[in-house]
Scaffold this motif. Structure first.
Motif, PDB file in Angstrom:
ATOM      1  N   LEU A   1      35.691  32.766  25.273  1.00  0.00           N
ATOM      2  CA  LEU A   1      35.769  31.746  26.309  1.00  0.00           C
ATOM      3  C   LEU A   1      34.660  31.944  27.331  1.00  0.00           C
ATOM      4  O   LEU A   1      34.361  33.073  27.723  1.00  0.00           O
ATOM      5  CB  LEU A   1      37.120  31.805  27.026  1.00  0.00           C
ATOM      6  CG  LEU A   1      38.361  31.636  26.155  1.00  0.00           C
ATOM      7  CD1 LEU A   1      39.617  31.838  26.986  1.00  0.00           C
ATOM      8  CD2 LEU A   1      38.366  30.274  25.491  1.00  0.00           C
ATOM      9  N   LEU A   2      34.087  30.844  27.764  1.00  0.00           N
ATOM     10  CA  LEU A   2      33.090  30.863  28.822  1.00  0.00           C
ATOM     11  C   LEU A   2      33.418  29.701  29.752  1.00  0.00           C
ATOM     12  O   LEU A   2      33.445  28.542  29.311  1.00  0.00           O
ATOM     13  CB  LEU A   2      31.677  30.728  28.245  1.00  0.00           C
ATOM     14  CG  LEU A   2      30.537  30.953  29.210  1.00  0.00           C
ATOM     15  CD1 LEU A   2      30.557  32.377  29.778  1.00  0.00           C
ATOM     16  CD2 LEU A   2      29.210  30.700  28.523  1.00  0.00           C
ATOM     17  N   ASP A   3      33.732  30.020  30.980  1.00  0.00           N
ATOM     18  CA  ASP A   3      34.151  29.004  31.960  1.00  0.00           C
ATOM     19  C   ASP A   3      35.315  28.171  31.422  1.00  0.00           C
ATOM     20  O   ASP A   3      35.354  26.949  31.596  1.00  0.00           O
ATOM     21  CB  ASP A   3      32.976  28.105  32.351  1.00  0.00           C
ATOM     22  CG  ASP A   3      31.841  28.878  33.011  1.00  0.00           C
ATOM     23  OD1 ASP A   3      32.139  29.831  33.761  1.00  0.00           O
ATOM     24  OD2 ASP A   3      30.671  28.530  32.782  1.00  0.00           O
ATOM     25  N   GLY A   4      36.237  28.833  30.729  1.00  0.00           N
ATOM     26  CA  GLY A   4      37.422  28.173  30.207  1.00  0.00           C
ATOM     27  C   GLY A   4      37.206  27.379  28.930  1.00  0.00           C
ATOM     28  O   GLY A   4      38.141  26.781  28.411  1.00  0.00           O
TER      29      GLY A   4
ATOM     30  N   PRO B   1      25.864  27.214  18.749  1.00  0.00           N
ATOM     31  CA  PRO B   1      24.415  27.428  18.830  1.00  0.00           C
ATOM     32  C   PRO B   1      23.857  27.491  20.249  1.00  0.00           C
ATOM     33  O   PRO B   1      22.982  28.308  20.536  1.00  0.00           O
ATOM     34  CB  PRO B   1      23.831  26.237  18.066  1.00  0.00           C
ATOM     35  CG  PRO B   1      24.906  25.813  17.136  1.00  0.00           C
ATOM     36  CD  PRO B   1      26.202  26.108  17.838  1.00  0.00           C
ATOM     37  N   GLU B   2      24.369  26.667  21.134  1.00  0.00           N
ATOM     38  CA  GLU B   2      23.811  26.644  22.492  1.00  0.00           C
ATOM     39  C   GLU B   2      24.128  27.900  23.307  1.00  0.00           C
ATOM     40  O   GLU B   2      23.571  28.112  24.384  1.00  0.00           O
ATOM     41  CB  GLU B   2      24.257  25.383  23.247  1.00  0.00           C
ATOM     42  CG  GLU B   2      25.744  25.251  23.417  1.00  0.00           C
ATOM     43  CD  GLU B   2      26.427  24.408  22.344  1.00  0.00           C
ATOM     44  OE1 GLU B   2      27.441  23.767  22.672  1.00  0.00           O
ATOM     45  OE2 GLU B   2      25.967  24.405  21.184  1.00  0.00           O
ATOM     46  N   TYR B   3      25.006  28.758  22.797  1.00  0.00           N
ATOM     47  CA  TYR B   3      25.348  30.005  23.490  1.00  0.00           C
ATOM     48  C   TYR B   3      24.781  31.238  22.796  1.00  0.00           C
ATOM     49  O   TYR B   3      24.937  32.349  23.289  1.00  0.00           O
ATOM     50  CB  TYR B   3      26.875  30.130  23.630  1.00  0.00           C
ATOM     51  CG  TYR B   3      27.433  29.030  24.487  1.00  0.00           C
ATOM     52  CD1 TYR B   3      27.382  29.105  25.872  1.00  0.00           C
ATOM     53  CD2 TYR B   3      27.980  27.883  23.908  1.00  0.00           C
ATOM     54  CE1 TYR B   3      27.875  28.077  26.666  1.00  0.00           C
ATOM     55  CE2 TYR B   3      28.468  26.856  24.696  1.00  0.00           C
ATOM     56  CZ  TYR B   3      28.413  26.958  26.056  1.00  0.00           C
ATOM     57  OH  TYR B   3      28.889  25.939  26.847  1.00  0.00           O
ATOM     58  N   GLN B   4      24.127  31.040  21.677  1.00  0.00           N
ATOM     59  CA  GLN B   4      23.532  32.161  20.956  1.00  0.00           C
ATOM     60  C   GLN B   4      22.293  32.644  21.687  1.00  0.00           C
ATOM     61  O   GLN B   4      21.551  31.864  22.269  1.00  0.00           O
ATOM     62  CB  GLN B   4      23.191  31.738  19.528  1.00  0.00           C
ATOM     63  CG  GLN B   4      24.432  31.412  18.714  1.00  0.00           C
ATOM     64  CD  GLN B   4      24.126  30.833  17.344  1.00  0.00           C
ATOM     65  OE1 GLN B   4      22.983  30.809  16.896  1.00  0.00           O
ATOM     66  NE2 GLN B   4      25.161  30.346  16.671  1.00  0.00           N
ATOM     67  N   GLY B   5      22.100  33.964  21.684  1.00  0.00           N
ATOM     68  CA  GLY B   5      20.918  34.540  22.323  1.00  0.00           C
ATOM     69  C   GLY B   5      20.994  34.621  23.833  1.00  0.00           C
ATOM     70  O   GLY B   5      19.983  34.847  24.490  1.00  0.00           O
ATOM     71  N   LYS B   6      22.176  34.456  24.402  1.00  0.00           N
ATOM     72  CA  LYS B   6      22.329  34.467  25.861  1.00  0.00           C
ATOM     73  C   LYS B   6      23.242  35.582  26.364  1.00  0.00           C
ATOM     74  O   LYS B   6      23.687  35.553  27.508  1.00  0.00           O
ATOM     75  CB  LYS B   6      22.853  33.109  26.329  1.00  0.00           C
ATOM     76  CG  LYS B   6      21.881  31.989  26.021  1.00  0.00           C
ATOM     77  CD  LYS B   6      22.354  30.670  26.531  1.00  0.00           C
ATOM     78  CE  LYS B   6      21.277  29.629  26.213  1.00  0.00           C
ATOM     79  NZ  LYS B   6      21.614  28.313  26.650  1.00  0.00           N
ATOM     80  N   GLY B   7      23.554  36.541  25.507  1.00  0.00           N
ATOM     81  CA  GLY B   7      24.377  37.671  25.907  1.00  0.00           C
ATOM     82  C   GLY B   7      25.875  37.466  25.755  1.00  0.00           C
ATOM     83  O   GLY B   7      26.654  38.387  25.989  1.00  0.00           O
ATOM     84  N   VAL B   8      26.286  36.265  25.363  1.00  0.00           N
ATOM     85  CA  VAL B   8      27.716  35.966  25.234  1.00  0.00           C
ATOM     86  C   VAL B   8      28.329  36.784  24.097  1.00  0.00           C
ATOM     87  O   VAL B   8      29.400  37.378  24.250  1.00  0.00           O
ATOM     88  CB  VAL B   8      27.942  34.452  25.017  1.00  0.00           C
ATOM     89  CG1 VAL B   8      29.406  34.148  24.782  1.00  0.00           C
ATOM     90  CG2 VAL B   8      27.404  33.669  26.200  1.00  0.00           C
ATOM     91  N   GLY B   9      27.669  36.841  22.958  1.00  0.00           N
ATOM     92  CA  GLY B   9      28.172  37.598  21.824  1.00  0.00           C
ATOM     93  C   GLY B   9      28.218  39.093  22.119  1.00  0.00           C
ATOM     94  O   GLY B   9      29.164  39.783  21.739  1.00  0.00           O
ATOM     95  N   HIS B  10      27.218  39.590  22.815  1.00  0.00           N
ATOM     96  CA  HIS B  10      27.163  41.001  23.188  1.00  0.00           C
ATOM     97  C   HIS B  10      28.367  41.364  24.056  1.00  0.00           C
ATOM     98  O   HIS B  10      29.070  42.350  23.801  1.00  0.00           O
ATOM     99  CB  HIS B  10      25.853  41.281  23.935  1.00  0.00           C
ATOM    100  CG  HIS B  10      25.547  42.723  24.107  1.00  0.00           C
ATOM    101  ND1 HIS B  10      26.139  43.502  25.067  1.00  0.00           N
ATOM    102  CD2 HIS B  10      24.693  43.531  23.420  1.00  0.00           C
ATOM    103  CE1 HIS B  10      25.670  44.728  24.990  1.00  0.00           C
ATOM    104  NE2 HIS B  10      24.792  44.777  24.000  1.00  0.00           N
ATOM    105  N   GLN B  11      28.623  40.555  25.044  1.00  0.00           N
ATOM    106  CA  GLN B  11      29.755  40.803  25.931  1.00  0.00           C
ATOM    107  C   GLN B  11      31.082  40.668  25.176  1.00  0.00           C
ATOM    108  O   GLN B  11      32.001  41.462  25.367  1.00  0.00           O
ATOM    109  CB  GLN B  11      29.735  39.853  27.120  1.00  0.00           C
ATOM    110  CG  GLN B  11      30.820  40.149  28.129  1.00  0.00           C
ATOM    111  CD  GLN B  11      30.750  39.253  29.356  1.00  0.00           C
ATOM    112  OE1 GLN B  11      29.951  38.326  29.434  1.00  0.00           O
ATOM    113  NE2 GLN B  11      31.600  39.525  30.318  1.00  0.00           N
ATOM    114  N   ALA B  12      31.163  39.685  24.280  1.00  0.00           N
ATOM    115  CA  ALA B  12      32.400  39.475  23.521  1.00  0.00           C
ATOM    116  C   ALA B  12      32.712  40.665  22.622  1.00  0.00           C
ATOM    117  O   ALA B  12      33.861  41.117  22.563  1.00  0.00           O
ATOM    118  CB  ALA B  12      32.295  38.191  22.695  1.00  0.00           C
ATOM    119  N   LEU B  13      31.714  41.198  21.934  1.00  0.00           N
ATOM    120  CA  LEU B  13      31.959  42.348  21.064  1.00  0.00           C
ATOM    121  C   LEU B  13      32.302  43.600  21.868  1.00  0.00           C
ATOM    122  O   LEU B  13      33.148  44.395  21.457  1.00  0.00           O
ATOM    123  CB  LEU B  13      30.757  42.614  20.166  1.00  0.00           C
ATOM    124  CG  LEU B  13      30.729  41.826  18.875  1.00  0.00           C
ATOM    125  CD1 LEU B  13      29.477  42.128  18.069  1.00  0.00           C
ATOM    126  CD2 LEU B  13      31.949  42.094  18.037  1.00  0.00           C
TER     127      LEU B  13
END
Length: 143
Positions: A44-47, A71-83
């Protein structure tokens, strides 16, 4: 979740034309079966649901399968934080494993940046695409 999965993996489907294993072509019946076999978490990002992670319990480890991000959230650190947050949900688990596309250096670098190391196991999927295994061993202090 199926619609999110289709969007998350569409670019890889287009690139490799892998209609046998790419999650973008997974039928609803298969996803329903997997829902009973794995733990799933929405990212989740901003709900808003922007991705998800599946975790399969195997003997002696947890296997990440799959992780999908719009796709629009890839490469922005979201996956890193999620894992990172996912690993914190299982503090007692010493071993994580996953597979990713060998021919995608960005994906390999992503997992390596989180401490995952190649296992040396490479599984051919079709000409031009192979899956490489990764694992991460955490030393857990008891007491």
């Amino acid at each position: 979740m199926l619609a999110l999965q289709k969007q998350a993996f569409h670019a890889l489907l287009e690139k490799y034309q892998d209609y046998s294993t790419n999650p973008a072509v997974e039928p609803l019946a298969t996803m329903r079966r997997k829902l009973g076999e794995r733990d799933y978490y929405f990212i989740l990002l901003d709900g808003r649901e922007v991705g998800y992670i599946g975790v399969k319990h195997t003997e002696g480890s947890l296997h990440i399968t799959p992780i999908g991000l719009l796709p629009e959230y890839q490469g922005k650190g979201v996956g890193h934080q999620a894992l990172t947050l996912l690993e914190e949900l299982y503090p007692e688990n010493p071993r994580w494993s996953l597979g990713t596309i060998l021919q995608e250096p960005g994906l390999c670098r992503f997992y390596e940046s989180l401490g995952y190391r190649p296992t040396g196991e490479i599984t051919p999927i079709q000409p031009g695409i192979d899956e490489i295994g990764y694992e991460k061993i955490r030393h857990i202090q008891k007491g």
